[in-house]
Design a protein around this motif. Structure first.
Motif, PDB file in Angstrom:
ATOM      1  N   ILE A   1     -19.312  70.089  20.080  1.00  0.00           N
ATOM      2  CA  ILE A   1     -19.746  71.120  18.862  1.00  0.00           C
ATOM      3  C   ILE A   1     -19.930  72.339  18.824  1.00  0.00           C
ATOM      4  CG2 ILE A   1     -21.401  71.060  16.839  1.00  0.00           C
ATOM      5  CD1 ILE A   1     -22.052  68.695  17.015  1.00  0.00           C
ATOM      6  N   ARG A   2     -20.808  72.698  20.095  1.00  0.00           N
ATOM      7  CA  ARG A   2     -20.801  74.154  20.748  1.00  0.00           C
ATOM      8  C   ARG A   2     -19.286  75.059  20.699  1.00  0.00           C
ATOM      9  NH1 ARG A   2     -24.021  74.524  26.946  1.00  0.00           N
ATOM     10  NH2 ARG A   2     -25.069  72.778  26.057  1.00  0.00           N
ATOM     11  N   GLY A   3     -18.911  73.885  21.400  1.00  0.00           N
ATOM     12  CA  GLY A   3     -17.343  74.767  21.872  1.00  0.00           C
ATOM     13  C   GLY A   3     -16.770  75.378  20.151  1.00  0.00           C
TER      14      GLY A   3
ATOM     15  N   GLU B   1     -15.393  78.893  18.671  1.00  0.00           N
ATOM     16  CA  GLU B   1     -14.004  79.244  17.948  1.00  0.00           C
ATOM     17  C   GLU B   1     -14.320  80.075  16.848  1.00  0.00           C
ATOM     18  OE1 GLU B   1     -11.524  75.967  19.077  1.00  0.00           O
ATOM     19  OE2 GLU B   1     -12.196  76.170  21.301  1.00  0.00           O
ATOM     20  N   VAL B   2     -15.164  78.781  15.559  1.00  0.00           N
ATOM     21  CA  VAL B   2     -14.783  79.452  14.407  1.00  0.00           C
ATOM     22  C   VAL B   2     -16.025  80.952  14.376  1.00  0.00           C
ATOM     23  CG1 VAL B   2     -14.427  77.156  13.731  1.00  0.00           C
ATOM     24  CG2 VAL B   2     -16.975  77.667  13.772  1.00  0.00           C
TER      25      VAL B   2
ATOM     26  N   LEU C   1     -22.463  81.347   6.871  1.00  0.00           N
ATOM     27  CA  LEU C   1     -22.825  80.712   8.018  1.00  0.00           C
ATOM     28  C   LEU C   1     -23.122  79.364   8.141  1.00  0.00           C
ATOM     29  CD1 LEU C   1     -26.031  83.533   7.746  1.00  0.00           C
ATOM     30  CD2 LEU C   1     -24.234  83.349   9.104  1.00  0.00           C
ATOM     31  N   LEU C   2     -23.066  78.342   7.211  1.00  0.00           N
ATOM     32  CA  LEU C   2     -24.227  76.821   7.297  1.00  0.00           C
ATOM     33  C   LEU C   2     -22.727  76.432   8.026  1.00  0.00           C
ATOM     34  CD1 LEU C   2     -25.885  75.135   7.603  1.00  0.00           C
ATOM     35  CD2 LEU C   2     -25.917  74.895   5.277  1.00  0.00           C
TER      36      LEU C   2
ATOM     37  N   THR D   1     -21.455  72.213  11.856  1.00  0.00           N
ATOM     38  CA  THR D   1     -20.130  71.232  12.388  1.00  0.00           C
ATOM     39  C   THR D   1     -19.079  72.649  12.728  1.00  0.00           C
ATOM     40  OG1 THR D   1     -19.250  71.237   9.900  1.00  0.00           O
ATOM     41  CG2 THR D   1     -20.316  69.808  10.528  1.00  0.00           C
ATOM     42  N   GLY D   2     -19.692  73.325  13.430  1.00  0.00           N
ATOM     43  CA  GLY D   2     -17.986  74.082  14.250  1.00  0.00           C
ATOM     44  C   GLY D   2     -17.082  74.255  12.793  1.00  0.00           C
ATOM     45  N   GLU D   3     -16.944  73.584  11.629  1.00  0.00           N
ATOM     46  CA  GLU D   3     -15.596  73.896  11.226  1.00  0.00           C
ATOM     47  C   GLU D   3     -15.488  75.341  10.186  1.00  0.00           C
ATOM     48  OE1 GLU D   3     -15.235  69.372   9.883  1.00  0.00           O
ATOM     49  OE2 GLU D   3     -16.700  70.360   8.939  1.00  0.00           O
TER      50      GLU D   3
END
Ligand code: SF4
Lengths: 217, 478
Positions: free
Chosen positions: B36-38, B42-43, B266-267, B272-274
């Motif tokens: 998730i961190r990765g 990215e996003v 932001l959220l 979720t990194g989406e």
């Protein structure tokens, strides 16, 4: 059971007591909010970007000219094997002029309401949308024109959505600006998904497991 | 059926010792938090104005908190005008009583639930159960937790501590007791498991007449509620039932509709990194002919006003529960969520729980020490909560006017290493040279503090800067 009024006054009094350090006479608007962010991130031409993002979510997308729409709807429904579809009462008849699928109209204002079990039994739903956000690949439905009730695009397992070029904006701020908060909204970014099991993404849990978009230029 | 509870859980160091010994848990956690961190990285990188969004997010929440009474009254007015009913709950007891009464009034005995931290905080499911009402969790992870008679360990992926084989077993053994059983010969493939959950829950969605939810945001000027989700169980619960009861903490407000342009960026990216989560639902009161025709909003205090009264600690109320601070935290990664013994785990839990519940019990007192003050949580927080600052502040509160107890000792041990950059540096060097060979520990008295876990990789610069800025002053006072 507690007296509702008592709790309301108690909570508000505690909030006010907690904020004793806020100067009397300070207006909510006096607390500064810098807005140093972009309305759009200019990540590319909006329609291309939208297609790219939708495909990234593994939604199916097809770009068509206005005149090609009826054929595209027919082709999509046939490929899906959708023989009976639910549509909003105000969906243009023209959309289905080339399709052999049975079209069930949901028009609460005419007292023709599809029950949940009827919706559960159809092969899909076909609707328009209110706004689409290119940067995030988000389609927003607000129950307005050609969209129908929320349940329509929720219960069936397949959602075919017609997006018009003029409905596409670059970024989230432009979309929020266009939306009327009074109307119930559904923001859709790809088919439903879960990553709850060992973080492995699985498309399709409770919402429609297949989302297909016809982008009309 | 009884649900597990956090009451009586061991304080952090004990619980952490148990958790770090569980190799499976550590493996799952590491994989999950790093993935998730990765994705988040990215996003977030993709938006060149992230710093501006973050600053706006912080400021909007601060404005809301500084004038919370004003915005609460506005929200109440707007929700009422839109056909909803607003209830106020000072504490968990009141909130449980209100929800129970509302469910009883419908004559129903079953409710479907969308994952909500607020209802976990007030332990609503237990209360409903005692009143003969069954609450069905519908989020896949919550379902796994509920069927396994287990506790969630992460906001976003509450079953992060379970692997597919365990989940398959839980579904095969337990689904039947709660409704539609798992299909014959159900295996361990995530796809099959998700399909089993769909079949298990579908009938409940189509038939249950009452839903209970929380909300990610409540817009004061329009009365609109916003729920972000992935699976569609939220849409089901928020759309199909006749009655909807939403339990919402008073800190969830934002002043106006246009503020969502900040938080809807932001959220999802932070959590979720989406770029955007699959589904969000927005509703304002009641809409004739669409969705629940009865809407109740329960505004929950339960310690939030006490938190608001602490001028340093109140920033914790800005939290939008994205979980980015959990995913980045070296302590969380090694111990998991259960070690915190509280509904809110990770760095935010370490500052929120003691403030919401008061610093009476051993769990609440120990929590502010469940950190190395490395500052990574602050860096990733989309609303810029200075978690290290609040931690230090709460540590001071925990030891105020007390004889040296276990927490004092723990702090002294931590300080022995942490207050001297050279010692810290040595400890880290020693640790890195031994990595993989023996358990990593801080040397000297520091060992007492790091006994339960590996020494995390601490970014040297931010830590030192932070320590110089914040801790020296505190030390002189003592
Ligand atoms: S404290 Fe910040 S990073 Fe942590 S969950 Fe809350 S908003 Fe997210």
């Amino acid at each position: 059971m507690s007296a509702p009024l008592g709790s309301r006054e108690r909570v508000l009094a505690k909030v006010r007591a907690a904020l004793a350090d806020v100067p009397r006479g300070e207006d909510p608007g006096d607390a500064p909010v810098p807005r140093d962010y972009a309305r759009t991130h200019r990540q590319g031409p909006a329609l291309d970007l939208l297609v790219d993002r939708l495909e990234d979510y593994r939604a199916q997308v097809r770009r068509v000219r206005g005149a090609e729409l009826p054929a595209a709807v027919a082709e999509a429904l046939e490929r899906r094997g959708a023989a009976r579809v639910a549509v909003p009462g105000d969906a243009p008849g023209e959309w289905f002029s080339r399709s052999g699928a049975e079209v069930l109209r949901d028009a609460p204002w005419e007292d023709r309401v599809l029950s949940v079990s009827e919706l559960d039994a159809v092969d899909g739903a076909v609707t328009g949308c209110a706004v689409a956000v290119a940067e995030t690949g988000t389609i927003i439905l607000d129950t307005g024109e050609h969209q129908g009730r929320r349940a329509l695009t929720l219960v069936p397992d397949y959602h075919l959505c017609v997006v018009r070029a003029r409905q596409v904006v670059d970024g989230v701020p432009e979309a929020v600006e266009r939306l009327d908060p009074v109307l119930p909204q559904t923001w859709i970014s790809g088919p439903s998904a879960t990553s709850d099991i060992e973080l492995e993404r699985v498309e399709g849990v409770h919402g429609p497991r297949t989302l297909e978009v016809l982008l009309v230029e | 059926m009884s649900s597990a509870t956090f009451v009586g859980m061991p304080a952090f160091p004990d619980a952490a010792r148990g958790a770090t010994g569980n190799a499976q848990l550590r493996h799952n956690l590491r994989k999950a938090t790093h993935t998730i961190r990765g994705k988040r990285g990215e996003v977030v990188e993709e938006l060149d104005d992230w710093a501006g969004l973050r600053e706006a997010g912080r400021a909007v929440k601060d404005r809301t908190l500084r004038h919370l009474d004003h915005y609460l009254e506005r929200l109440e007015e707007a929700v009422t005008a839109a056909g909803g009913t607003v209830h106020w709950a000072s504490d968990a007891d009141e909130a449980r009583a209100i929800v129970t009464r509302l469910v009883h009034a419908t004559g129903e005995r079953e409710v479907v639930k969308v994952k909500s931290m607020a209802t976990q905080e007030i332990e609503l499911n237990n209360a409903l159960e005692q009143e003969g009402i069954t609450a069905y969790e519908t989020d896949l992870a919550e379902l796994i937790v509920q069927l396994g008679d287990d506790l969630p360990s992460h906001f976003l992926v509450p079953a992060i501590h379970r692997n597919r084989a365990e989940i398959g077993r839980i579904f095969r053994e337990r689904m039947g007791a709660w409704g539609v059983p798992a299909p014959e010969g159900l295996g361990d493939d995530p796809r099959e498991l998700a399909e089993a959950a769909r079949r298990h829950l579908r009938q409940k969605f189509l038939e249950t007449r009452v839903a209970v939810s929380g909300a990610n945001f409540a817009v004061a000027d329009t009365g609109s509620m916003v729920v972000l989700e992935s699976e569609g169980n939220g849409r089901m619960c928020l759309t199909l039932p006749e009655t909807l009861i939403s339990v919402v903490g008073i800190e969830k407000l934002v002043p106006s509709w246009s503020d969502l342009e900040v938080f809807m960026q932001l959220l999802p990216r932070s959590s979720t990194g989406e770029r955007m989560n699959p589904y969000s639902t927005v509703w304002t009161g009641v809409t004739p002919g669409d969705g629940p025709q009865e809407f109740h909003l329960v505004l929950l205090d339960n310690g939030r006003t006490d938190t608001l009264a602490d001028r340093v600690g109140r920033q914790a109320l800005r939290c939008i529960r994205c979980s980015a601070c959990l995913n980045i935290c070296p302590v969380y990664e090694r111990t998991g969520g259960h070690a915190y013994g509280s509904v809110y785990p990770g760095p935010i839990g370490a500052i929120l729980t003691p403030q919401l519940q008061g610093m009476q019990g051993p769990v609440e007192k120990a929590l502010p020490f469940a950190s190395t003050l490395c500052g990574a949580c602050y860096d990733v927080c989309p609303v810029a909560i200075d978690i290290p600052e609040v931690l230090v502040h709460l540590r001071e509160r925990a030891v105020e006017g007390k004889r040296p107890g276990p927490e004092k000792t723990a702090m002294a041990a931590a300080e022995w290493v942490l207050d001297d950059p050279r010692r810290m540096h040595l400890a880290q060097r020693a640790a890195s040279s031994l990595r993989g060979a023996v358990p990593r520990r801080l040397p000297g008295p520091g060992a007492a503090w790091t006994d339960t876990r590996d020494l995390p990789d601490i970014p040297e610069r931010p830590f030192r800067d932070w320590w110089r800025e914040h801790a020296r002053g505190g030390e002189e006072q003592r």
